[in-house]
Design a protein around this motif. Structure first.
Motif, mmCIF file in Angstrom:
data_model
loop_
_atom_site.group_PDB
_atom_site.id
_atom_site.type_symbol
_atom_site.label_atom_id
_atom_site.label_comp_id
_atom_site.label_asym_id
_atom_site.label_seq_id
_atom_site.Cartn_x
_atom_site.Cartn_y
_atom_site.Cartn_z
ATOM 1 N N ASN A 1 14.444 93.870 29.589
ATOM 2 C CA ASN A 1 13.285 93.171 29.023
ATOM 3 C C ASN A 1 12.060 94.083 29.041
ATOM 4 O O ASN A 1 10.928 93.625 29.173
ATOM 5 C CB ASN A 1 12.988 91.878 29.797
ATOM 6 C CG ASN A 1 12.170 90.891 28.978
ATOM 7 O OD1 ASN A 1 12.381 90.755 27.772
ATOM 8 N ND2 ASN A 1 11.245 90.200 29.625
ATOM 9 N N ASN A 2 12.316 95.393 28.919
ATOM 10 C CA ASN A 2 11.236 96.381 28.865
ATOM 11 C C ASN A 2 10.333 96.278 30.087
ATOM 12 O O ASN A 2 9.110 96.286 29.987
ATOM 13 C CB ASN A 2 10.413 96.204 27.582
ATOM 14 C CG ASN A 2 9.546 97.420 27.284
ATOM 15 O OD1 ASN A 2 9.842 98.527 27.711
ATOM 16 N ND2 ASN A 2 8.463 97.208 26.558
ATOM 17 N N SER A 3 10.979 96.180 31.256
ATOM 18 C CA SER A 3 10.222 96.093 32.506
ATOM 19 C C SER A 3 10.942 96.885 33.582
ATOM 20 O O SER A 3 11.962 97.514 33.319
ATOM 21 C CB SER A 3 10.025 94.629 32.923
ATOM 22 O OG SER A 3 11.247 93.915 32.927
ATOM 23 N N SER A 4 10.413 96.865 34.790
ATOM 24 C CA SER A 4 10.953 97.701 35.850
ATOM 25 C C SER A 4 10.592 97.112 37.198
ATOM 26 O O SER A 4 9.685 96.276 37.316
ATOM 27 C CB SER A 4 10.386 99.123 35.725
ATOM 28 O OG SER A 4 10.758 99.921 36.830
ATOM 29 N N PRO B 1 13.783 89.281 25.286
ATOM 30 C CA PRO B 1 12.794 89.023 24.230
ATOM 31 C C PRO B 1 11.804 90.167 24.018
ATOM 32 O O PRO B 1 11.273 90.340 22.924
ATOM 33 C CB PRO B 1 12.065 87.767 24.736
ATOM 34 C CG PRO B 1 13.014 87.124 25.685
ATOM 35 C CD PRO B 1 13.778 88.230 26.320
ATOM 36 N N LYS B 2 11.555 90.966 25.046
ATOM 37 C CA LYS B 2 10.563 92.046 24.929
ATOM 38 C C LYS B 2 11.199 93.411 24.655
ATOM 39 O O LYS B 2 10.501 94.417 24.603
ATOM 40 C CB LYS B 2 9.727 92.126 26.213
ATOM 41 C CG LYS B 2 9.026 90.832 26.597
ATOM 42 C CD LYS B 2 8.118 90.323 25.482
ATOM 43 C CE LYS B 2 7.272 89.145 25.927
ATOM 44 N NZ LYS B 2 8.087 87.956 26.295
ATOM 45 N N ALA B 3 12.510 93.439 24.498
ATOM 46 C CA ALA B 3 13.196 94.714 24.256
ATOM 47 C C ALA B 3 13.332 94.989 22.768
ATOM 48 O O ALA B 3 13.461 94.062 21.953
ATOM 49 C CB ALA B 3 14.575 94.704 24.908
ATOM 50 N N GLU B 4 13.289 96.268 22.403
ATOM 51 C CA GLU B 4 13.430 96.662 21.012
ATOM 52 C C GLU B 4 14.830 97.153 20.677
ATOM 53 O O GLU B 4 15.217 97.195 19.506
ATOM 54 C CB GLU B 4 12.414 97.761 20.681
ATOM 55 C CG GLU B 4 10.972 97.307 20.814
ATOM 56 C CD GLU B 4 9.983 98.412 20.500
ATOM 57 O OE1 GLU B 4 10.444 99.562 20.259
ATOM 58 O OE2 GLU B 4 8.773 98.141 20.485
ATOM 59 N N LYS B 5 15.602 97.559 21.700
ATOM 60 C CA LYS B 5 16.937 98.083 21.434
ATOM 61 C C LYS B 5 17.830 97.836 22.640
ATOM 62 O O LYS B 5 17.363 97.435 23.713
ATOM 63 C CB LYS B 5 16.870 99.580 21.128
ATOM 64 C CG LYS B 5 16.380 100.409 22.301
ATOM 65 C CD LYS B 5 16.423 101.906 21.981
ATOM 66 C CE LYS B 5 16.034 102.733 23.204
ATOM 67 N NZ LYS B 5 16.161 104.181 22.941
ATOM 68 N N TYR B 6 19.115 98.090 22.475
ATOM 69 C CA TYR B 6 20.060 97.977 23.577
ATOM 70 C C TYR B 6 20.000 99.244 24.425
ATOM 71 O O TYR B 6 19.936 100.358 23.902
ATOM 72 C CB TYR B 6 21.485 97.773 23.052
ATOM 73 C CG TYR B 6 21.665 96.487 22.283
ATOM 74 C CD1 TYR B 6 21.609 95.258 22.931
ATOM 75 C CD2 TYR B 6 21.868 96.506 20.907
ATOM 76 C CE1 TYR B 6 21.768 94.071 22.229
ATOM 77 C CE2 TYR B 6 22.027 95.319 20.192
ATOM 78 C CZ TYR B 6 21.973 94.113 20.858
ATOM 79 O OH TYR B 6 22.113 92.930 20.160
#
Length: 460
Positions: free
Chosen positions: A259-262, A339-344
């Motif tokens: 989810n584009n986080s860490s 939901p916040k990711a652009e790609k796999y």
């Protein structure tokens, strides 16, 4: 400070086979041609200029002294029985022999105990005689501590790193604060969702690979399938098949990082406790709901290989066990994107690379040797062909091979394993959330000072 890097443990190509690539490196001054006597007073033109000589390659003679290479397994490809050598192994042997002749040296391989590896490397280095000139290091050993303490040499001090040739995952995994410290033979093993295609077809579920190819493999679809797969088929009040089996921390990691986080990296790439960011909190809630609202995660110890579980999380290397113990058809895909990711992307806390001991008396030669016995660049197409052959022999379907290929270009590293007790801290938090003892907000607020303290021990 740039984002910490933490890669690679186990080869997806051939277990424990030592393979490398070359990025050409030479030095010396070129000498221009002299002006002919009859035109000595004329201005030379392009037509009259003698062609410049090729730069002379630096001659290095080790006079038979060895270059030692250390790993926690027997990494010498020459130790593989001739009858068991594949093309990859044979090519590695050929390159090693060429390098030995070129530098008048012997490549010696040293095997150290994994649990004592760092201690032996550092203590012998401080004594002035590193146990090896080239060492295999876990990325969470190397970055930041061994680099900051001066045990590992930046490769650019000795060789050229051609970023147009070196694979992106190698640059990403082996770079710290803008300098390249590591080279390696193979991409990290991908971590994703293994699924039972036979069970999916029996239950009439959508195929995750087809969804992935259409860009529709999302958290929502993942939950929908997991709920549909959790069934009491015979009406006896007991669940016969369950949607998912996974370790709590592994599953939590996947939600956070897809989810584009860490856990420990801020948006600007700096090291910082980040589980209280909006994206990470959204991931933690999705993780909590999977256990406590949807109730689709196996907690009874059912085994994926028994055909009772629709999906499980694991690395690509697990395929051997599945092939040996399952008759059902297998599938393998990325963990679904949030939901916040652009790609796999595929994420791993494991990554290891070859590095040069900064305190080696032969650090420059070691860097050149490492450069030249890494196969990825000079014989890149040959390597790719060998990798493809290995994949064909390893994975049971073209769809799985396609996912594995996609993963090799979309590897991200989980960094927090470098910090003391960090995995234990997260284990406790994810266990409490999975069992419904703590809400995501409570659990994350509770571990924030613990993780921040753990990070401070390394960063400062």
């Amino acid at each position: 400070m740039s984002k910490l890097k933490a890669l690679n443990l186990v080869s997806i190509i051939l277990a424990f086979v030592f393979i490398f690539s070359i990025v050409g490196c030479s030095s010396g001054n070129g000498a221009g041609g002299e002006t002919p006597a009859e035109t000595a007073t004329e201005t030379p033109t392009e037509a009259t200029k003698a062609p410049a000589e090729e730069p002379a390659e630096e001659v290095i003679d080790m006079q038979g002294k060895p270059i030692k290479i250390a790993a926690w397994w027997s990494a010498d490809p020459r130790a593989v029985a001739e009858a068991e050598r594949d093309a990859y192994t044979q090519k590695s042997i050929e390159v090693i022999e060429q390098v030995e002749k070129k530098y008048n040296t012997k490549i010696e391989f040293v095997t150290l105990d994994y649990n004592q590896f760092v201690e032996q490397f550092t203590t012998t280095s401080l004594a002035g005689e590193p146990v090896a000139d080239i060492v295999r290091l876990e990325l969470f050993w190397m970055f930041p501590k061994l680099v900051k303490d001066g045990f590992v040499a930046p490769l650019e001090d000795y060789i050229a790193i051609d970023q147009a040739k070196v694979p992106a995952w190698m640059i990403k995994g082996g770079t710290y604060e803008g300098k390249q410290y590591g080279l390696v033979d193979s991409a990290p093993s991908g971590f994703g969702v293994w699924y039972n295609k036979t069970l999916f077809q029996k239950l009439g579920l959508e195929d995750p690979y087809q969804l992935q190819q259409k860009g529709e493999w999302t958290w929502d679809k993942f939950v929908e399938i997991a709920k549909s797969a959790t069934k009491d088929s015979d009406g006896d009040g007991k669940v016969d098949t369950v949607g998912l089996s996974a370790g709590a921390r592994d599953l939590f990691n996947m939600f956070v990082y897809t989810n584009n986080s860490s856990v420990d990296v801020a948006e600007d790439g700096s090291p910082k406790f980040s589980l209280d960011s909006p994206n990470a909190m959204e991931a933690a809630q999705a993780f909590y709901d999977l256990y406590n609202t949807h109730k689709v995660v196996d907690t009874a110890g059912q085994n994926f290989v028994d055909g009772k579980v629709a999906m499980t999380l694991h690395f690509t290397w697990q395929v051997g066990d599945y092939k040996q113990n399952m008759t059902d058809e297998l599938g393998f895909v990325f963990f679904p994107k949030g939901p916040k990711a652009e790609k796999y992307t595929t994420h791993t806390p494991f990554g290891n690379m070859w590095a040069v001991s900064k305190m080696s008396k032969n650090a420059e030669v070691a860097a050149k040797v490492l450069d030249e016995i890494t196969l990825w660049t000079t014989v890149y197409q040959d390597v790719q062909d060998m990798v493809n052959e290995s994949r064909q022999a390893t994975y049971p379907s073209a769809e799985i091979i396609d996912t594995v290929k996609q993963m090799s270009d979309n590897v991200e590293y989980i960094n927090y394993t470098v910090y003391p007790e960090a995995t234990g801290i997260l284990d406790e938090a994810t266990k409490n959330m999975a069992e419904g003892k703590e809400t995501p907000a409570t659990a994350i607020e509770k571990i924030k000072p613990l993780l921040e303290s753990s990070m401070k021990q390394i960063l400062e």
